[in-house]
Design a protein around this motif. Structure first.
Motif, PDB file in Angstrom:
ATOM      1  N   PHE B  14      -3.572   5.253   0.609  1.00 16.65           N
ATOM      2  CA  PHE B  14      -3.345   3.949  -0.026  1.00 16.65           C
ATOM      3  C   PHE B  14      -4.252   3.855  -1.247  1.00 16.65           C
ATOM      4  O   PHE B  14      -5.481   4.019  -1.126  1.00 16.65           O
ATOM      5  CB  PHE B  14      -3.653   2.803   0.934  1.00 16.65           C
ATOM      6  CG  PHE B  14      -3.458   1.447   0.307  1.00 16.65           C
ATOM      7  CD1 PHE B  14      -2.182   0.924   0.152  1.00 16.65           C
ATOM      8  CD2 PHE B  14      -4.537   0.727  -0.188  1.00 16.65           C
ATOM      9  CE1 PHE B  14      -1.983  -0.300  -0.462  1.00 16.65           C
ATOM     10  CE2 PHE B  14      -4.348  -0.505  -0.809  1.00 16.65           C
ATOM     11  CZ  PHE B  14      -3.071  -1.011  -0.942  1.00 16.65           C
ATOM     12  N   GLY B  15      -3.651   3.569  -2.395  1.00 17.86           N
ATOM     13  CA  GLY B  15      -4.441   3.461  -3.631  1.00 17.86           C
ATOM     14  C   GLY B  15      -5.358   4.663  -3.775  1.00 17.86           C
ATOM     15  O   GLY B  15      -4.882   5.808  -3.765  1.00 17.86           O
ATOM     16  N   CYS B  36       5.372   2.361   4.723  1.00 23.37           N
ATOM     17  CA  CYS B  36       6.160   1.579   3.761  1.00 23.37           C
ATOM     18  C   CYS B  36       5.360   0.507   3.019  1.00 23.37           C
ATOM     19  O   CYS B  36       5.936  -0.441   2.473  1.00 23.37           O
ATOM     20  CB  CYS B  36       7.327   0.919   4.478  1.00 23.37           C
ATOM     21  SG  CYS B  36       8.441   2.069   5.290  1.00 23.37           S
ATOM     22  N   GLY B  37       4.032   0.596   3.044  1.00 25.92           N
ATOM     23  CA  GLY B  37       3.248  -0.319   2.232  1.00 25.92           C
ATOM     24  C   GLY B  37       2.666  -1.517   2.953  1.00 25.92           C
ATOM     25  O   GLY B  37       1.884  -2.264   2.365  1.00 25.92           O
ATOM     26  N   ASP B  42       1.678   3.060  -0.481  1.00 24.25           N
ATOM     27  CA  ASP B  42       1.984   2.160  -1.598  1.00 24.25           C
ATOM     28  C   ASP B  42       3.108   2.835  -2.374  1.00 24.25           C
ATOM     29  O   ASP B  42       3.465   3.981  -2.067  1.00 24.25           O
ATOM     30  CB  ASP B  42       0.731   1.885  -2.438  1.00 24.25           C
ATOM     31  CG  ASP B  42       0.163   3.119  -3.118  1.00 24.25           C
ATOM     32  OD1 ASP B  42       0.939   3.931  -3.662  1.00 24.25           O
ATOM     33  OD2 ASP B  42      -1.062   3.286  -3.111  1.00 24.25           O
ATOM     34  N   PRO B  43       3.705   2.163  -3.334  1.00 22.31           N
ATOM     35  CA  PRO B  43       4.852   2.766  -4.010  1.00 22.31           C
ATOM     36  C   PRO B  43       4.571   4.162  -4.582  1.00 22.31           C
ATOM     37  O   PRO B  43       5.430   5.048  -4.512  1.00 22.31           O
ATOM     38  CB  PRO B  43       5.183   1.747  -5.113  1.00 22.31           C
ATOM     39  CG  PRO B  43       4.778   0.441  -4.512  1.00 22.31           C
ATOM     40  CD  PRO B  43       3.518   0.746  -3.738  1.00 22.31           C
ATOM     41  N   ASP B  44       3.366   4.373  -5.115  1.00 18.43           N
ATOM     42  CA  ASP B  44       3.047   5.688  -5.676  1.00 18.43           C
ATOM     43  C   ASP B  44       2.954   6.749  -4.577  1.00 18.43           C
ATOM     44  O   ASP B  44       3.457   7.866  -4.729  1.00 18.43           O
ATOM     45  CB  ASP B  44       1.719   5.629  -6.449  1.00 18.43           C
ATOM     46  CG  ASP B  44       1.813   4.750  -7.685  1.00 18.43           C
ATOM     47  OD1 ASP B  44       2.938   4.538  -8.187  1.00 18.43           O
ATOM     48  OD2 ASP B  44       0.774   4.257  -8.146  1.00 18.43           O
ATOM     49  N   ALA B  47       6.467   7.578  -3.284  1.00 20.94           N
ATOM     50  CA  ALA B  47       7.237   8.440  -4.190  1.00 20.94           C
ATOM     51  C   ALA B  47       6.775   9.886  -4.075  1.00 20.94           C
ATOM     52  O   ALA B  47       7.583  10.814  -3.989  1.00 20.94           O
ATOM     53  CB  ALA B  47       7.089   7.947  -5.630  1.00 20.94           C
ATOM     54  N   MET B  98      12.912   3.787  -2.737  1.00 18.28           N
ATOM     55  CA  MET B  98      12.027   4.860  -3.199  1.00 18.28           C
ATOM     56  C   MET B  98      12.698   6.223  -3.008  1.00 18.28           C
ATOM     57  O   MET B  98      12.594   7.101  -3.874  1.00 18.28           O
ATOM     58  CB  MET B  98      10.709   4.843  -2.424  1.00 18.28           C
ATOM     59  CG  MET B  98       9.835   3.617  -2.637  1.00 18.28           C
ATOM     60  SD  MET B  98       9.539   3.129  -4.358  1.00 18.28           S
ATOM     61  CE  MET B  98       8.692   4.571  -4.993  1.00 18.28           C
TER      62      MET B  98
END
Lengths: 253, 253, 253, 253
Positions: B14-15, B36-37, B42-44, B47, B98
Motif C-alpha cells: 500500500f502506497g 482491492c484497496g 491501491d490502484p497503483d 495495476a 483495473m
C-alpha cells in the motif's frame, strides 16, 4: 431540433452525512455525475443514487476525484500521471460495477473538483486521466469543459466526448471562468440563468461577459447539485430551454 | 489426471509500504487473490500486480475486505448486509476496471481476513457478500473455504465456485481450523506441508488431526504470500504435487 | 440545590458535510462531547466547535470513537485492548491540543457510538479505554452510562467520573435501554421528556418503564445533537429542570 | 566543545506494514521525528516508537504531514492556511498525548515531506504551520531546514528553533538542494558523508558543491531512516563526528 443535456453532480453524500437534493434534481436533469468514493460517495450512496437515476431515465456518469474526503476533492494535489491514470481506472471500474449491480450502465465520465480544474489547464494531465478511463471502457463518453485543455485532450485521443458549459458562471474572453471574487461571476438569479443559457445553446457559442462569441460544442449544461437555489435554477433553466424550442434530453454519441 | 490450483493473496502493498514477495510467488501460484484497496492495495499496486499476474498466466481474483487499512481487514466489523453487498460490488467493480485496463480479466473472487472468517460461520453474511459479487458478474467463480458456511452459501446461490483448503493449517474433525495457539496448528516445515497436501488432494478429502477424512471439493490450495518461509513452502508444495502426479493448473468452471 | 449537567455530542460535521445544529445547542447544553476525527469531526471542525463552546461557557469533552467514518463509529469493531487504549490516547491528545490552541481545555471524556455500547457491557474493554484516557490526563473526568460496565470500570479505576442518563430513552429494569424497535423506547415528545427527567434527577434514580427505581449518580443528561426535534427537546428539558428547582450547570469534580 | 544533534524520521510503519529499522537507528540518533498518523504512523506505532526512543534517551519530536497515506505525505496539496494550522495543531496534540501516555514528552516539531518542501519556499505557509504548533505549545522547539523560508518563519515568530542540514545531500549556492536527478546530488557512500558533515559542523556553514560557504546554525543533521545503507551512514556520520571532536547530543534550547 436543437438538443441539449442537463448534468449535475450527484451522490455526494457520505456515510451519515447528506449532501444535495438528489431525489428532486434527478427529476430535472438528464445526466448525473456520480461520485465514486474518493472525494465523496460510498458504495451505499452510489447504489442508491444510481438506482434513482436509472428509474428517472437519467444517464449515469462516473465522477472521479482526488482521494481527499475532508477537502471534498477541491484541494489541488500533485499526483504522478501514472497514478492519476490508475486512480481514474479504479473509480470508473467501481462505478461500472455498482451500475451493473443495480441494473444500469455508466455512459459517461466527468472529472471532479480540483482534478477537473487542473486538467482544464494541463493537457498532459487531462490526457492521463482520460486515457485511464478509455483503458477501462473505450466507448465511454468523456464530458469536458468546453474550450479548455480538457477539450484539447479528448480531440487528441479521438474518443467520444461532449462539451459542457456552466449555467451559472460568467465567462472571460479566453473561455476561462470569471473569478468568483468578481461581481457577476456567479449567477444566483434563476430568471437570469435560463435565458442566458438558451441564447448560448441556440447560437452554439459561449457568450462572454464582454459579449464575444466563442463557438464550441454545447452538448450539456452543468447545474449545481447543492445550495439553496440549486433546484430552482435547474427547473428554470429547463423550462426556459424547452419553451425556447430546445429539446432537453440525454446526449448520445 | 487430478488437477489442483495454488492460490495466494497478492497485491497487499500500500502506497510506500511493501508486503510480500509477489514477483516470485507469481511464478509459483496459479491464482492470485488481489487486494482491492479497502484493507490493502491501491490502484497503483493493483495495476502492477495484475500486470505481473497476467504475464505469468496466473488467474486473477478480486479479494475484497473490510474498510480497515490499519487493521489490514483482520478486525471483525459488524456491517449491515446491504452495506456488505455494496462493499463487495464496489471492490469487485474496481478490480474488474483495473484488470480490463491492463488487458486482463477478473475470474474469481475470494473474501479477505475477518470478512472471510465471519462468513465462514455466518450463512446470511456469506450470501450477502457473494450475492454482491454475482450482481456485478454472474459468471464469477467464488472461491470458498471448503466445508464452511461459505460453501453452503455458494451451493444455495447455485453459482460457479471452487473449494479451498490451507496448505499450512491443521484441521479439526468438524472442518474448522485448529486454533493457532495449539501445537501443530500451523505447519512451518515445507517438507511436511507438501506430502500432507498431496495426500488430501489425491483422496479428495481434508484429513483432520485425528485422521478423520472430510470429503470435499479440493480445487485450490491456499498458500501464504508473506512470512519468511512463504516462498519455500509454496515451491515445496508445488513440487510435491507435481511429482506425485497431480497437475498444478488454474481451475476452470 | 440539586444540580445537573446537560451534555450533547457536538462537532460531528466533517469536511464539507454538516451535521447537527451546534451553534444553537451550544447555547442550551453545559457540556459538549466533541468528535475527534476518527468517526466524525476534523481539525477545522474541532477548532470551530471548541471555540464556540468556550464562548458559551460550555465544558469541553473529548468524544473518541472507532476509526470508521463511513459507519460514523456506529459499527462494532473487534479491536485488541492495547490498540483501544492507544486509540483513546491519540484522540484525547488531539482534542487537548486543539483545545489548548483555541484557549480552552478538555475537562471530560465520553466514548462514542459502538465503542460506548460495547464498553457498557464489557468491563475489560471499558477499562482499557478509560485507562488510555487516564494515561494522558489523570484528572480527566470520565462520563459513563450510569449502571453499566462503564460505571463499574471507573469505580475500579478510582478516577474522577460522572454518571449519565438519556433524556429521550426508556429504561429496562436492569438499567439497559429499551430496544429501539419497541413502542415507547424513544421519547420524541418534548413535553414528555422534560418532566420525566426532572423526576429522575430529583429522586437520584433512573425510573424504569415498569416504575422501578434504580438509584444512581445522575450528574448529566444526554441530549441528542441532531434530528428535527433535538433543539426543541433540549430547551424543553432545560426549562423543565430549571422551573422544577434544579440548577442546570457544568459538573465539577 | 562543538555539539550537534542527529535526527531521523521514525515511526513510519502503519498497521501491518513496516518501514525503516527504527530499533537500531534509535541507538544512533539523538532526536526522532515521529509520524503522527496522517501520512504514516498510527497510535500503536507511535506508542511503541516513543517508548523505545525514550528508553534510548532520544529526544521526541512530532512530525506532522499532509493527510495522504497512499502518497506518504510526499504529494503537494493546496490546503488553506487556516486548515494547515489546525492540521498541525491536531497532529502535535495527538503526539503530545501519546508521549504523555508512555511517560515521555514531545520536545520538538519538524514538518514532513511535501508539507516541509512547500514550507521551505513559502514563508506564509511555514508561518501558518509553525503558528499552529506554537498555539499548542509555545515552548516547542521547531526544527527548520537551514537557510530556507522555514528558517525565516521561525526567526519572525521569535520561537525556539534549531537549524538542520542533510547528511547525504549536496547543496546549491543558494542553499537549496541539488536536484536528485543530477550526479552527486545524493551521497550514498558512508565514507564520504561523515567527513563532509564534520567539516560543515566545525565551520558552522553549509559547504556547497561549488565550495561556497553558507554560514548558518547547524544544530542537527538529518539522517535517513530507511534504505539499505541508512544505518551504516548513520553510524559512520556519528563516529566521524565523535572522532573529530564534536559531541553528538540532543539539542537544548
Amino acid at each position: 431540433m436543437t438538443q441539449v443535456d442537463l448534468n449535475a453532480d450527484m451522490g455526494e453524500s457520505f456515510g451519515p452525512w447528506k449532501m444535495g437534493d438528489d431525489e428532486n434534481l434527478l427529476q430535472v436533469i438528464t445526466s448525473a455525475n456520480i461520485a465514486c468514493g474518493f472525494h465523496a460517495g460510498d458504495p451505499d450512496v452510489m447504489a442508491k443514487t444510481m438506482t434513482i437515476a436509472a428509474e428517472n431515465g437519467v444517464g449515469i456518469g462516473a465522477h472521479p476525484g482526488f482521494p481527499d474526503l475532508q477537502g471534498f476533492g477541491r484541494r489541488n494535489m500533485k499526483v504522478p500521471h501514472a497514478s492519476l491514470r490508475n486512480l481514474v481506472r479504479y473509480q470508473l471500474g467501481a462505478a461500472m460495477g455498482m451500475a451493473q449491480a443495480v441494473g444500469t450502465k455508466v455512459r459517461h465520465l466527468k472529472l471532479h473538483g480540483a482534478l477537473a480544474n487542473m486538467c482544464s489547464v494541463d493537457l498532459d494531465m487531462a490526457r492521463a486521466c482520460y486515457q485511464g478511463a478509455l483503458d477501462v471502457d473505450p466507448d465511454i463518453i468523456v464530458m469536458v469543459l468546453a474550450v479548455t485543455k480538457q477539450e484539447e485532450a479528448v480531440r487528441e485521443l479521438g474518443c467520444k466526448w461532449v462539451g459542457e458549459i456552466f449555467a451559472d458562471r460568467a465567462y472571460n474572453d479566453d473561455g476561462t471562468l470569471v473569478d468568483r471574487s468578481l461581481p457577476g461571476a456567479v449567477i444566483h438569479d434563476a430568471d437570469v440563468a435560463g435565458p442566458r443559457i438558451l441564447e448560448m445553446v441556440k447560437k452554439g457559442a459561449i457568450i462572454t461577459e464582454s459579449g464575444k462569441r466563442l463557438e464550441t460544442s454545447i452538448d450539456t449544461i452543468c447545474l449545481h447539485g447543492d445550495g439553496a437555489t440549486a433546484l430552482q435554477i435547474a427547473r428554470s433553466v429547463k423550462r426556459c430551454l424547452t419553451e425556447g424550442g430546445v429539446e432537453v434530453t440525454k446526449f448520445e454519441r
